[in-house]
Structures are given as structure tokens and as C-alpha cells.
Write an enzyme that holds these catalytic residues in place. Structure first.
Site, PDB file in Angstrom:
ATOM      1  N   GLU A 178     -16.857 -17.758  39.767  1.00 38.81           N
ATOM      2  CA  GLU A 178     -17.236 -16.329  39.822  1.00 38.81           C
ATOM      3  C   GLU A 178     -17.227 -15.805  41.248  1.00 38.81           C
ATOM      4  O   GLU A 178     -18.205 -15.224  41.728  1.00 38.81           O
ATOM      5  CB  GLU A 178     -18.607 -16.114  39.185  1.00 38.81           C
ATOM      6  CG  GLU A 178     -18.599 -16.380  37.692  1.00 38.81           C
ATOM      7  CD  GLU A 178     -19.873 -15.942  36.981  1.00 38.81           C
ATOM      8  OE1 GLU A 178     -20.914 -15.816  37.648  1.00 38.81           O
ATOM      9  OE2 GLU A 178     -19.824 -15.728  35.761  1.00 38.81           O
ATOM     10  N   GLU A 374     -16.583 -19.514  30.105  1.00 41.45           N
ATOM     11  CA  GLU A 374     -18.009 -19.211  29.854  1.00 41.45           C
ATOM     12  C   GLU A 374     -18.105 -18.042  28.903  1.00 41.45           C
ATOM     13  O   GLU A 374     -17.525 -16.980  29.144  1.00 41.45           O
ATOM     14  CB  GLU A 374     -18.734 -18.816  31.148  1.00 41.45           C
ATOM     15  CG  GLU A 374     -19.028 -19.944  32.082  1.00 41.45           C
ATOM     16  CD  GLU A 374     -19.872 -19.508  33.279  1.00 41.45           C
ATOM     17  OE1 GLU A 374     -20.704 -18.591  33.136  1.00 41.45           O
ATOM     18  OE2 GLU A 374     -19.676 -20.101  34.353  1.00 41.45           O
TER      19      GLU A 374
HETATM   20  P1  P53 Z   1     -27.746 -16.812  33.653  1.00 41.60           P
HETATM   21  C1  P53 Z   1     -23.764 -12.361  36.160  1.00 41.60           C
HETATM   22  C2  P53 Z   1     -22.798 -11.876  35.295  1.00 41.60           C
HETATM   23  C3  P53 Z   1     -21.995 -12.766  34.612  1.00 41.60           C
HETATM   24  C4  P53 Z   1     -22.149 -14.135  34.806  1.00 41.60           C
HETATM   25  O1  P53 Z   1     -26.168 -16.582  33.677  1.00 41.60           O
HETATM   26  C5  P53 Z   1     -23.095 -14.619  35.686  1.00 41.60           C
HETATM   27  C6  P53 Z   1     -23.912 -13.728  36.352  1.00 41.60           C
HETATM   28  C7  P53 Z   1     -24.976 -14.208  37.246  1.00 41.60           C
HETATM   29  O2  P53 Z   1     -26.240 -14.160  36.623  1.00 41.60           O
HETATM   30  O3  P53 Z   1     -23.233 -15.951  35.993  1.00 41.60           O
HETATM   31  C8  P53 Z   1     -22.648 -16.971  35.203  1.00 41.60           C
HETATM   32  O4  P53 Z   1     -27.950 -18.263  33.800  1.00 41.60           O
HETATM   33  C9  P53 Z   1     -22.630 -18.267  35.990  1.00 41.60           C
HETATM   34  C10 P53 Z   1     -23.484 -19.363  35.429  1.00 41.60           C
HETATM   35  C11 P53 Z   1     -24.695 -18.751  34.774  1.00 41.60           C
HETATM   36  C12 P53 Z   1     -24.211 -17.931  33.590  1.00 41.60           C
HETATM   37  O5  P53 Z   1     -23.313 -16.923  34.009  1.00 41.60           O
HETATM   38  O6  P53 Z   1     -28.255 -16.007  34.790  1.00 41.60           O
HETATM   39  O7  P53 Z   1     -21.326 -18.774  36.199  1.00 41.60           O
HETATM   40  O8  P53 Z   1     -23.802 -20.293  36.438  1.00 41.60           O
HETATM   41  O9  P53 Z   1     -25.661 -19.659  34.361  1.00 41.60           O
HETATM   42  C13 P53 Z   1     -25.332 -17.289  32.820  1.00 41.60           C
HETATM   43  O10 P53 Z   1     -28.205 -16.319  32.320  1.00 41.60           O
END
Ligand code: P53
Length: 476
Positions: A178, A374
Site C-alpha cells: 500500500e 486483500e
Molecule cells: P485495519 C486503509 C485503507 C485500506 C487499507 O486495516 C488499509 C488502510 C489502513 O488502515 O490497510 C490495509 O487493520 C493494510 C493491512 C491492514 C488492512 O488494510 O486497519 O494493508 O495491513 O491490516 C486492514 O482494519
């Protein structure tokens, strides 16, 4: 029933990141990473970045879910679900504890040998992110993180070391997770996690971040080139957080603003995929008075290090409106709620159609294979009296997104090579450091304060996802 809904060999699986689940933060010779100095927050309460590890703070990533000692049991569960692939990252600090050493730490290398062997035993393909929010903290303190050009060499040394070591075990790689999150440089968290940047008061944040980004893009391109020399079969991708932006209305001003917001994604992807900065990027530097140092030879490096595929995360979409009177905050000043869709408990706007849209715009623009590395639903899970977690809301979220991905493949002709569910096993949330924001199909007994046995159990979504994989996406 339609046949061949998904291509043969489609890479179904799950995704995690080392710092969010491994724990063992100081075991096996591991050094302190940037994730090790981040405290826990919650929705609306920011995580703190402390100056080193300080007594009296709780650092959730120190223990994670102790995947470091438990990986065999966990991989066996992934195999039961039928995973074709498993995405994780290599903790840079296990390999180069401080980041500037000349020789790697053998114990760290051995850990990933064991993990990859365990995966391959079940024919699960490892998909590896080189830097998922965790550079060595030493590089932050001593060098200023990626604002310092020397970090290119440190990263390349790390990448070359692991790519050589695992050249027969790992085929799919990604450079920086990211990378575009740091476009929100008003927030401290993103530049810190992406680039190891701690701002000084007199910093021009925008300039500091875009300079660091340039160093990362050069480092990424170098690694793509070197990786292909190490093993020509390697597939090396970039990794983009794809939150598509919609115009709030058909007001041309909203549309133009939307275009400008999207550039905060294309800026990075253009360099990764086309090997050069977009026309608007240079104009932006000029207009905002940014002095970005591009050394002779850099443009050539970028050209020679184009990625093989695009890894992306997709959770939500967002909408922007021009001429807003009240602004949320500096970073998200033009953002508004989309009245057509609902949000999760953490305010993430749920939009499966947005995934189809995203896959289309990405594929049209770059014509490169796409890998959804993801997608998932962070929610508060309740344990029922019978001990089971009936996470039908998670199943609904995943099903709706997989359906839209299927349309992108079969109705639009987009080349999608795989799909990994984020946080397939409960882990520490990146954004808030919480445990209670759960994504898993496997439950882990641990709470926000770090209590719990760490025992694993299957949620309802476990068997559901198993069937999805077994039927290659036909049974949703
Ligand atoms: P958490 C923002 C928008 C999209 C993805 O996030 C993001 C974020 C940051 O918060 O992060 C990714 O755990 C990232 C992972 C993360 C996952 O999304 O804040 O690549 O490390 O855990 C989910 O709910």
C-alpha cells in the site's frame, strides 16, 4: 450452473502481514521494527508512535497472535480450508535486525525457510510482500527512514538476500505494501509505516513524503530487475491500496476533484507499471513548489523495473464533493458520506460493485494481471452459547465481493489471477492496533488488552470459504 466461473489455477487464499500476527518481536535475533513502537488505539483513538520502547505502554504487535511459535498449527488450518496460496510478509528485522548490517541473521532466514516448507508441504504457494509497514526502527532513528537515499541500498540488500535464499520456494513477490497510503501525509501514521518518517516541525511534509516515495519507487524498480535476474520465473508486483473515489454528484467540479484524488493512486501505479511519472506529477511538484531530487540514472532504473502484476487491497470506496463548507480534516477535506451504501463499525463504506469498477479501471489503464491480495470485513465477533461464531455478515461481505470479481472476469474480461482474504486468521488491526476488529475465518482467543489463551477455533465462515475454494468459486 455456469462452468469455469474462475480460471483454472486461480489463486484462492488468505493474507496477513508479519508484524500483525507473528509476535516473537525480540526472538531469534529479531531487531526492533517500526511496528514495535506503536501502541494500541481504537476507532477514533489514534495509535501512538513512541520514542523507542517505553515502559508503561502496551505494544500489541510484540505478541501478535504468536504465529511465530504456532505457524504449523495455523498452516494446517489454512490447508484444511484448501488455500492455494498464502500471502504474508517477511519481517525485514528478522533478516537484518538493524537494517544496515552487511550480513543477514541466519536464524531469521531459517524461520522463513521453515514457514515456506510448511506451506509447500500442503502445496500452498507463498505470496510474499517485502515491506509491509515494518522497516527496522534503527533506520528511522539513524537515517531518517526513506527520506534518506541510503535506504534504497539497505532495502535492495534485504530483498536480494531473501530472493536468492527463497528462489526455489517463492514465485510471487510484492515490493511495498500500500505504497500510496502516505498520500495522506497529514496523518503521522501513514508516512511512518510506509517510509519510516518522523516529521520535524519545520518539515514541508509533502516534499519529505514525495522524496521518500521516489526513493521507494527506485528501490522497487531495482528489486524488480534484480529479482528477474535471480529467477526469470519470478512474478514481482507492486501493491496498491485501491479505495476508488466517486464524484458526489454530476457537478463537473466534483468530477474534476475526483480525477485529482485518483491521481493520489495513479502517481505510484504509473511509475510501477509504466516506468515513468505521469504528466500531472511533475506539474504537481512545480505548482506546490516541491523540490524532488531525481538523480541521474533514476529515470532509467524506473524504466527497467516495471512490475509484472498489480497487487491490490480493496475494502471500500469513498466520495468527494467540491466546494464543501465544513471540512472533515486536512487529509480528507473533501470527503463525504456516500448515501447509497452502508459503512462498517469503523466507518469503512461497504461497496462490492466498487470492486468490479476498480478492477476495470486498473486493467484498462495498465493491462497487467491483477491480484486482489486483500479484501475482508473487520467486525466485532460474538461467541454464541454453543461456542460458535456465526459470522454470516462476513460471509455476506466476502460473497458479494467475490460475485463482483467474477463479473469483472467473465463479463468485462479483466485478468484477475487470485484473491486472498485479509486477516484469514484474527490478527492485530493495523489502523487501530485492536484485536477486536476481527477479519478471520479462524478465531483467536485474545482481546484488546492482550488477555486470552491464543487458542484457535473455526468460525462459520471457515467451512463456507472451504467450499468456495473447493468449487473454484462456483459455490458461493
Ligand atoms: P485495519 C486503509 C485503507 C485500506 C487499507 O486495516 C488499509 C488502510 C489502513 O488502515 O490497510 C490495509 O487493520 C493494510 C493491512 C491492514 C488492512 O488494510 O486497519 O494493508 O495491513 O491490516 C486492514 O482494519
Amino acid at each position: 450452473m455456469m462452468s469455469n466461473k474462475f480460471p483454472e489455477g486461480f489463486l484462492w487464499g488468505g493474507a496477513v502481514a508479519a508484524h500483525q500476527l507473528e509476535g516473537g518481536w525480540n526472538e531469534g535475533g529479531k531487531g526492533i521494527s517500526i511496528a514495535d513502537v506503536m501502541t494500541a488505539g481504537s476507532h477514533g483513538v489514534k495509535r501512538k508512535i513512541t520514542d523507542g520502547i517505553q515502559d508503561g505502554n502496551y505494544y500489541p504487535n510484540h505478541t501478535g497472535i504468536d504465529f511465530y511459535s504456532n505457524y504449523k498449527e495455523d498452516v494446517a488450518l489454512f490447508a484444511q480450508m484448501g488455500f492455494k496460496c498464502f500471502r504474508t510478509s517477511i519481517a525485514w528485522t528478522r533478516i537484518f535486525p538493524k537494517g544496515d548490517e552487511l550480513e543477514p541473521n541466519e536464524e531469521g532466514l531459517k524461520f522463513y525457510d521453515n514457514l515456506f516448507d510448511e506451506l509447500l508441504k500442503y502445496k500452498i504457494e507463498p505470496v510474499i510482500t517485502l515491506s509491509h509497514f515494518e522497516m527496522p526502527y534503527h533506520l528511522v532513528k539513524e537515517y531518517g527512514g526513506f527520506r534518506n537515499r541510503q535506504c534504497i541500498d539497505f532495502f535492495v540488500r534485504f530483498a536480494e538476500t531473501v530472493m536468492k535464499r527463497y528462489k526455489d520456494k517463492v514465485k510471487y513477490w510484492m515490493t511495498f505494501n500500500e505504497i500510496n497510503n502516505q498520500a495522506d501525509f497529514e496523518e503521522d501514521l501513514f508516512p511512518f509505516c510506509n517510509s519510516g518518517i518522523i516529521f520535524n516541525e519545520d518539515d514541508n511534509r509533502e516534499e519529505v513524503v514525495y522524496q521518500a516515495v521516489h526513493h521507494e519507487l527506485v528501490a522497487s524498480a531495482k528489486v524488480v530487475k534484480i529479482g528477474h535476474e535471480i529467477n526469470p520465473d519470478f512474478k514481482i508486483g507492486c501493491m496498491m491500496a485501491m479505495v476508488p473515489i466517486y464524484p458526489y454528484s454530476c457537478d463537473p467540479e466534483d468530477m474534476m476533484l475526483c480525477e485529482e484524488e485518483m491521481r493520489k493512486r495513479w502517481y505510484y501505479a504509473d511509475v510501477h507499471c509504466r516506468g515513468a511519472y505521469g504528466n500531472y506529477a511533475k506539474k504537481m511538484w512545480e505548482r506546490n513548489g516541491l523540490n524532488i531530487v531525481i538523480e541521474p540514472g533514476d529515470e532509467q532504473i524506473l524504466k527497467e523495473g516495471k512490475v509484472d502484476y498489480i497487487g491490490l487491497s480493496y475494502y471500500m470506496s469513498a466520495a468527494v464533493k467540491a466546494n464543501l463548507e465544513t471540512k472533515a480534516n486536512e487529509a480528507f477535506k473533501n470527503f463525504v458520506k456516500n448515501p447509497f451504501i452502508k459503512a462498517s463499525d469503523w466507518g469503512w463504506q461497504i461497496d462490492p460493485v466498487g470492486l468490479r469498477y476498480t478492477l476495470n479501471i486498473l486493467y484498462d489503464r495498465y493491462q497487467l494481471p491483477l491480484f486482489i491480495v486483500e479484501n475482508g470485513f473487520g467486525a466485532i465477533d460474538q461467541i454464541s452459547e454453543d461456542g460458535m461464531i456465526y459470522d454470516d455478515y462476513r460471509i455476506t461481505y466476502l460473497r458479494n465481493h467475490i460475485e463482483e470479481m467474477e463479473k469483472a472476469i467473465n463479463l468485462d474480461g479483466v485478468n484477475v489471477i487470485g484473491y486472498t482474504v485479509w486477516g484469514c486468521i484474527d490478527l492485530i488491526s493495523f489502523g487501530t492496533g485492536e484485536m477486536k476488529k476481527r477479519y478471520g475465518m479462524i478465531y483467536v482467543d485474545r482481546d484488546n488488552e492482550g488477555n486470552g489463551t491464543l487458542a484457535r477455533s473455526k468460525k462459520l465462515s471457515f467451512d463456507w470459504y472451504k467450499k468456495v475454494i473447493e468449487s473454484n468459486g462456483q459455490q458461493l
